[in-house]
Design an enzyme around this catalytic site. Structure first.
Site, PDB file in Angstrom:
ATOM      1  N   SER A 120       0.838  -1.193   0.000  1.00 22.11           N
ATOM      2  CA  SER A 120       0.000   0.000   0.000  1.00 22.11           C
ATOM      3  C   SER A 120       0.873   1.242   0.000  1.00 22.11           C
ATOM      4  CB  SER A 120      -0.899   0.015   1.241  1.00 22.11           C
ATOM      5  OG  SER A 120      -1.504   1.279   1.438  1.00 22.11           O
TER       6      SER A 120
ATOM      7  N   ARG B 146     -18.009  -5.560 -48.421  1.00 22.56           N
ATOM      8  CA  ARG B 146     -17.001  -5.238 -47.416  1.00 22.56           C
ATOM      9  C   ARG B 146     -17.554  -4.116 -46.563  1.00 22.56           C
ATOM     10  NH1 ARG B 146     -11.778  -3.607 -49.966  1.00 22.56           N
ATOM     11  NH2 ARG B 146     -11.095  -3.552 -47.787  1.00 22.56           N
TER      12      ARG B 146
END
Length: 399
Positions: free
Chosen positions: A271, A311
């Protein structure tokens, strides 16, 4: 690749990043030049020159990325660089392909490599869970349902549940197919007058696939995106399974429970302000991946459903960053799981003490006068054996 906001991304370096995409695109172009040479459409020396040039080509990724906007995809500006470098061999570059053929085939190469990496790490995690399942097959713990204590179970059976989820994910990975893309500009495979027969075109597609280690495709899949969504779904199945493991270990590692905790490693879990804390970082990051992956898979399906014409206009483009991110995210999570699971510290004494202390409640369905918790585990041990046997069959399937 910095990865400041994607912790652990270094674990997937060169797997699905821009450099990996560039390498895959060049592999596709090189393979296609060889196909053309074998078919007699270009001189063999030109194909050889393309292969030599691509192997040493220096590309400025920042410049290529900037040039990509003008064409809408990275293939077009890359071809300009490659053709210039190839000189007289430039006619052998990209002839008869379209940019989507190259991009889709490259993504299949990236997907296949990512899945192989993920599978290897899942085997590492799964093997450890299999060993733990057998080791703890008789170690009593409290089963929890709907967040509350329920009945006695064993930690071995819990490990077997986690193992089975991983095995199911590996099974799904093993069913994937990675098809080459070859349709040409409009899906007609219009290469030119030199090669016109349907049989010859099919042979080209098969040779192309073989050179890349991909599967042949009978017809172009420019607007049928099942290959992409299939990989995305399988990778999400992996993060689902790993999320369950991570959720369990993070929960059981809470100080008030303390039955399982993530192993310590230098520099991990600390921490910024509280020196007493040892955060379960790997489990937390795997949980994060499991929360992100479904949305990415959803985006792939949304793009697939939006394909139009021969496409697509935009939906195909939307896949690329999502697909590569999902590959990277899952590879990182699997690598973290391969570290997390073997490093788990299991406190069987605490499990047993808690089960015995709550024995009256845990055995209440048996009525008054119930005996020890261990007397009410039914077929838990047999289920562990079955899960481990099933896992061994899964992990060895591709040997």
């Amino acid at each position: 690749m910095s990865g400041l906001l994607t912790p652990g991304s270094h674990r997937a370096a060169r797997l699905a990043d821009d450099r990996a995409v560039l390498t895959a695109l060049l592999r596709v172009e090189t393979a296609w030049a060889r196909v053309l040479a074998q078919a007699g459409a270009v001189p063999p020396e030109q194909a050889e020159a393309v292969e030599r040039t691509a192997a040493v080509l220096k590309v400025d990724l920042n410049a290529l990325a900037a040039a990509t906007e003008a064409a809408g995809n990275p293939v077009v500006p890359l071809l300009a660089v490659l053709r210039e470098a190839c000189g007289d061999a430039a006619p052998a570059v990209h002839r008869g392909l379209t940019s989507q053929d190259v991009m889709d085939s490259a993504l299949m190469l990236i997907g296949r490599a990512s899945v192989a990496r993920v599978r290897a790490d899942l085997v590492t995690a799964g093997d450890d869970l299999a060993a733990r399942a057998r080791l703890h097959r008789d170690d009593v713990t409290v089963a929890r349902t709907l967040s509350q204590w329920a009945v006695p179970t064993t930690f071995g059976l819990r490990c077997a549940q986690w193992l089975t989820g991983i095995g199911e994910a590996v099974t799904r990975l093993d069913t994937l197919v990675y098809p080459v893309q070859y349709g040409g500009a409009g899906g007609t495979r219009a290469l030119g007058t030199e090669i016109t027969s349907r049989a010859d075109q099919s042979a080209l597609a098969e040779t192309f696939a073989a050179l890349l280690g991909l599967s042949p495709a009978g017809i172009g899949w420019h607007t049928r995106r099942a290959a992409v969504t299939g990989i995305g779904d399988a990778l999400t199945r992996v993060t689902d399974a790993l999320g369950v493991v991570a959720n369990g270990t993070v929960l059981l590692g809470r100080p008030e429970i303390g039955e399982v905790r993530e192993g310590r490693a230098p520099g991990r879990g600390g921490s910024s302000t509280m020196p007493h804390k040892q955060n379960p970082v790997l489990g937390i990051l795997i949980r994060s991946a499991a929360l992100q992956a479904p949305a990415l898979a959803h985006q792939l399906h949304a793009a697939a459903a939006g394909a139009v014409d021969e496409r697509p206009d935009g939906s195909w483009h939307a896949e690329w960053p999502v697909f590569t991110r999902l590959c990277e995210l899952t590879a990182v999570a699997a690598s973290q799981a391969a570290d997390l699971v073997p490093g788990l510290v299991v406190d069987v004494d605490r499990m047993r003490e808690r089960a015995h202390a709550a024995g009256g409640d845990l055995l209440s369905e048996r009525g008054p006068g119930s005996a020890e918790p261990g007397s009410y585990l039914g077929e838990a041990s047999l289920l562990v054996d079955a899960a481990v046997t099933a896992w061994q069959a899964v992990r060895d399937r591709r040997r």
